[in-house]
Design an enzyme around this catalytic site. Structure first.
Site, PDB file in Angstrom:
ATOM      1  N   LYS A  34       0.875  -1.184   0.000  1.00 30.25           N
ATOM      2  CA  LYS A  34       0.000   0.000   0.000  1.00 30.25           C
ATOM      3  C   LYS A  34       0.906   1.226   0.000  1.00 30.25           C
ATOM      4  CE  LYS A  34      -4.417   1.156   0.234  1.00 30.25           C
ATOM      5  NZ  LYS A  34      -5.612   0.467  -0.293  1.00 30.25           N
TER       6      LYS A  34
ATOM      7  N   ASP B  91      -6.878   4.453  -4.693  1.00 29.75           N
ATOM      8  CA  ASP B  91      -7.557   4.312  -3.397  1.00 29.75           C
ATOM      9  C   ASP B  91      -8.189   5.675  -3.132  1.00 29.75           C
ATOM     10  OD1 ASP B  91      -7.928   2.465  -0.995  1.00 29.75           O
ATOM     11  OD2 ASP B  91      -7.112   4.208   0.017  1.00 29.75           O
TER      12      ASP B  91
HETATM   13  P1  NDP Z   1     -13.212   7.740  -2.715  1.00 27.39           P
HETATM   14  O1  NDP Z   1     -12.146   8.726  -2.517  1.00 27.39           O
HETATM   15  O2  NDP Z   1     -13.821   7.555  -4.060  1.00 27.39           O
HETATM   16  O3  NDP Z   1     -14.420   8.012  -1.682  1.00 27.39           O
HETATM   17  C1  NDP Z   1     -14.203   8.073  -0.315  1.00 27.39           C
HETATM   18  C2  NDP Z   1     -15.495   8.457   0.366  1.00 27.39           C
HETATM   19  O4  NDP Z   1     -15.307   8.375   1.777  1.00 27.39           O
HETATM   20  C3  NDP Z   1     -15.926   9.891   0.076  1.00 27.39           C
HETATM   21  O5  NDP Z   1     -17.322   9.951   0.100  1.00 27.39           O
HETATM   22  C4  NDP Z   1     -15.316  10.645   1.267  1.00 27.39           C
HETATM   23  O6  NDP Z   1     -15.952  11.860   1.562  1.00 27.39           O
HETATM   24  C5  NDP Z   1     -15.540   9.657   2.377  1.00 27.39           C
HETATM   25  N1  NDP Z   1     -14.582   9.894   3.459  1.00 27.39           N
HETATM   26  C6  NDP Z   1     -13.223   9.985   3.379  1.00 27.39           C
HETATM   27  N2  NDP Z   1     -12.694  10.211   4.574  1.00 27.39           N
HETATM   28  C7  NDP Z   1     -13.726  10.280   5.435  1.00 27.39           C
HETATM   29  C8  NDP Z   1     -13.849  10.497   6.825  1.00 27.39           C
HETATM   30  N3  NDP Z   1     -12.756  10.709   7.581  1.00 27.39           N
HETATM   31  N4  NDP Z   1     -15.083  10.470   7.382  1.00 27.39           N
HETATM   32  C9  NDP Z   1     -16.194  10.240   6.622  1.00 27.39           C
HETATM   33  N5  NDP Z   1     -16.143  10.047   5.297  1.00 27.39           N
HETATM   34  C10 NDP Z   1     -14.938  10.058   4.722  1.00 27.39           C
HETATM   35  O7  NDP Z   1     -12.613   6.356  -2.156  1.00 27.39           O
HETATM   36  P2  NDP Z   1     -13.093   4.877  -2.466  1.00 27.39           P
HETATM   37  O8  NDP Z   1     -14.562   4.833  -2.597  1.00 27.39           O
HETATM   38  O9  NDP Z   1     -12.247   4.328  -3.531  1.00 27.39           O
HETATM   39  O10 NDP Z   1     -12.633   4.134  -1.121  1.00 27.39           O
HETATM   40  C11 NDP Z   1     -13.483   4.041   0.030  1.00 27.39           C
HETATM   41  C12 NDP Z   1     -12.970   2.951   0.941  1.00 27.39           C
HETATM   42  O11 NDP Z   1     -12.920   1.699   0.228  1.00 27.39           O
HETATM   43  C13 NDP Z   1     -11.558   3.158   1.487  1.00 27.39           C
HETATM   44  O12 NDP Z   1     -11.479   2.577   2.767  1.00 27.39           O
HETATM   45  C14 NDP Z   1     -10.704   2.353   0.530  1.00 27.39           C
HETATM   46  O13 NDP Z   1      -9.481   1.962   1.104  1.00 27.39           O
HETATM   47  C15 NDP Z   1     -11.620   1.154   0.311  1.00 27.39           C
HETATM   48  N6  NDP Z   1     -11.350   0.380  -0.891  1.00 27.39           N
HETATM   49  C16 NDP Z   1     -11.385   0.971  -2.121  1.00 27.39           C
HETATM   50  C17 NDP Z   1     -11.163   0.208  -3.247  1.00 27.39           C
HETATM   51  C18 NDP Z   1     -11.321   0.758  -4.615  1.00 27.39           C
HETATM   52  O14 NDP Z   1     -11.273  -0.030  -5.562  1.00 27.39           O
HETATM   53  N7  NDP Z   1     -11.542   2.038  -4.795  1.00 27.39           N
HETATM   54  C19 NDP Z   1     -10.749  -1.211  -3.140  1.00 27.39           C
HETATM   55  C20 NDP Z   1     -10.857  -1.748  -1.798  1.00 27.39           C
HETATM   56  C21 NDP Z   1     -11.102  -0.951  -0.725  1.00 27.39           C
HETATM   57  P3  NDP Z   1     -15.267  13.270   1.131  1.00 27.39           P
HETATM   58  O15 NDP Z   1     -15.635  13.443  -0.307  1.00 27.39           O
HETATM   59  O16 NDP Z   1     -15.881  14.278   2.040  1.00 27.39           O
HETATM   60  O17 NDP Z   1     -13.787  13.115   1.354  1.00 27.39           O
END
Ligand code: NDP
Length: 450
Positions: free
Chosen positions: A130, A170
């Site tokens: 990572k 990510d």
């Molecule tokens: P994105 O950046 O597309 O979206 C992240 C989302 O989470 C946004 O809505 C963001 O809101 C919100 N968020 C971030 N930080 C916080 C916080 N501290 N409190 C509340 N909401 C928060 O990321 P992904 O959708 O790609 O990833 C989401 C999760 O899934 C992560 O844990 C990632 O590691 C995991 N993941 C992702 C994969 C992928 O293929 N994308 C694969 C496997 C796991 P805001 O816009 O306000 O920041």
């Protein structure tokens, strides 16, 4: 006698804490896995003798580097970047890159550790890694993001490669950032290889990679429900996040007949009692990703909905909860509320969104609970398929990839059952931890002491 014969679980965790001061996320992740592994290896002398658990909890290497870039006003900015290469026993290191102000070495070490087991669970030959930086892409211009990505890759390129370490996206790293980083890698090395996944379709990306994590999480949920003779039709589903994973999970829930009640971002959540249908999901995708807007603005367009500032959605009564935003967003108290409101299944789309106390609440209540390393493995699985397509210089068709994703999620579910079934109850956390551990551990045993 091996040294570890004398080490009990509390002593092992004390050692992890002592060796990793101030790294609470990493310690939490190791603790969660080690709880289950300790039981499993109790009577297995080889794992003790070769100190497998101790070695797996020590990354192969952690690279930390300075990332300098110039903002649009001509100011010189300095960030810190990392790549954590946790374990490559079963394949090249593989895991995403995160750009977010909350990124620390501890967060990346926890994610790389989890990724090792997740990747093993997919059945594909991928090790765990990572990376990321404490850079906030929010509010930055395209050119600022481009300069940052180029500077980041100017250091990272020495440590990655198609057969060495293959990063992906990510939080904060989507198609735009992958494009800038791939372009810089190509420019520096003069090689067009599959060094990153999540690429654009024009330059080696795979169909359905974007959708794979969210869709895969819902496929995993379907497998769990099927075990209980149930499906998603008519079920109320509460989802956190509004990024890649959340919106695609929502899309698949709607396709399979569920009702999505909430979405959120770091400022709060929206509750739409009419249900968030495909049209509304499309609006969120455009609004959040292309216009970089806030979820709060949803209620201006869809007036039946309400926005709850600074809150998480776990108090909304539901049958199913899908935490899809970030780590430690669902605490013990939230878990108790969900159980009290009749929630029967939780599948983690995000990585470690439920804290340790919350996990114990779900396990004690014996509701269906899928940990992220099993439920969200669809993304990295399709990344693995992207690597295969790049190696063969071919592109598979969408139907073929959809079927492979379904098969892989079903395979992960079966592996969890193999080690997690306890009478009528399936402990998916235990099942996933042991199945992932066993594959990596057995490869490590084959290599001797390295
Ligand atoms: P994105 O950046 O597309 O979206 C992240 C989302 O989470 C946004 O809505 C963001 O809101 C919100 N968020 C971030 N930080 C916080 C916080 N501290 N409190 C509340 N909401 C928060 O990321 P992904 O959708 O790609 O990833 C989401 C999760 O899934 C992560 O844990 C990632 O590691 C995991 N993941 C992702 C994969 C992928 O293929 N994308 C694969 C496997 C796991 P805001 O816009 O306000 O920041």
């Amino acid at each position: 006698m091996a040294i570890s014969d004398h080490v009990d679980f509390p002593a092992f965790i004390e050692g992890v804490k002592r060796r990793n001061p101030g790294q609470s996320e990493f310690v939490q992740a190791v603790q969660e896995v080690a709880e289950d592994i300790f039981d499993f290896i109790q009577d297995k002398e080889q794992y003790h003798h070769y100190q497998i658990l101790r070695r797996i909890a020590e990354p192969d290497r952690v690279v930390s580097f300075r990332v300098c870039w110039e903002d649009d006003k001509g100011n010189i900015r300095v960030q810190r970047g990392w790549r954590v290469q946790n374990n490559n026993s079963i394949g090249p290191y593989k895991g995403g890159i995160r750009f977010h102000p909350s990124v620390t070495e501890s967060v990346l070490k926890f994610l790389a550790f989890e990724q090792t087991f997740k990747n093993a669970l997919t059945g594909l030959p991928m090790g765990g890694g990572k990376g990321g930086a404490n850079f906030n892409p929010k509010g930055k211009s395209d050119h600022e993001v481009m300069r940052f990505c180029q500077s980041f890759m100017t250091e990272l390129y020495r440590h990655v490669g198609a057969d060495v370490d293959v990063p992906a996206g990510d939080i904060g790293v989507g198609g735009r950032e992958i494009g800038y980083m791939f372009g810089q890698y190509k420019r520096i090395t003069n090689q067009f290889t599959g060094v990153l996944t999540g690429k654009g379709l024009e330059y080696g990306g795979s169909l359905i990679r974007t959708e794979a994590t969210g869709y895969g999480a819902v496929y995993f949920l379907m497998n769990m429900l099927k075990e209980k003779g149930q499906d998603l039709v008519g079920k109320a589903v509460v989802i956190s996040g509004s990024g890649n994973v959340a919106t695609h999970a929502a899309e698949k829930v709607v396709q399979l007949g569920g009702r999505v009640m909430t979405l959120s971002d770091s400022q709060g959540f929206i509750h739409d009692p009419d249900g968030i249908d495909q049209e509304k999901i499309d609006w969120v995708k455009t609004h959040k990703t292309r216009r970089r807007g806030r979820i709060a603005e949803y209620v201006e367009t869809f007036t039946g909905a309400t926005f709850h500032e600074g809150k998480t959605p776990w108090g909304v009564p539901c049958d199913v909860a899908l935490p899809c935003a970030t780590q430690n967003e669902l605490l013990g108290e939230d878990a108790r509320t969900l159980v009290a409101n009749g929630c029967m299944a939780v599948a983690e789309g995000a990585n470690m969104p439920t804290n340790l106390e919350g996990v114990h609440v779900f396990k004690d209540a014996k509701i269906l609970f899928a940990p992220g390393k099993a439920a969200n493995a669809g993304g990295v699985a399709v990344s693995g398929l992207e690597m295969s397509q790049n190696s063969g210089r071919i592109s598979w068709k969408e139907a073929e990839l959809q079927q492979l994703l379904l098969d892989i999620m079903e395979g992960i579910h079966s592996r969890c059952l193999e080690y997690g079934r306890r009478g009528d109850y399936v402990d998916y956390v235990k099942g996933a931890n042991i199945a992932g551990f066993k594959k990596v551990a057995d490869a490590m045993l084959a290599y001797g002491v390295v």
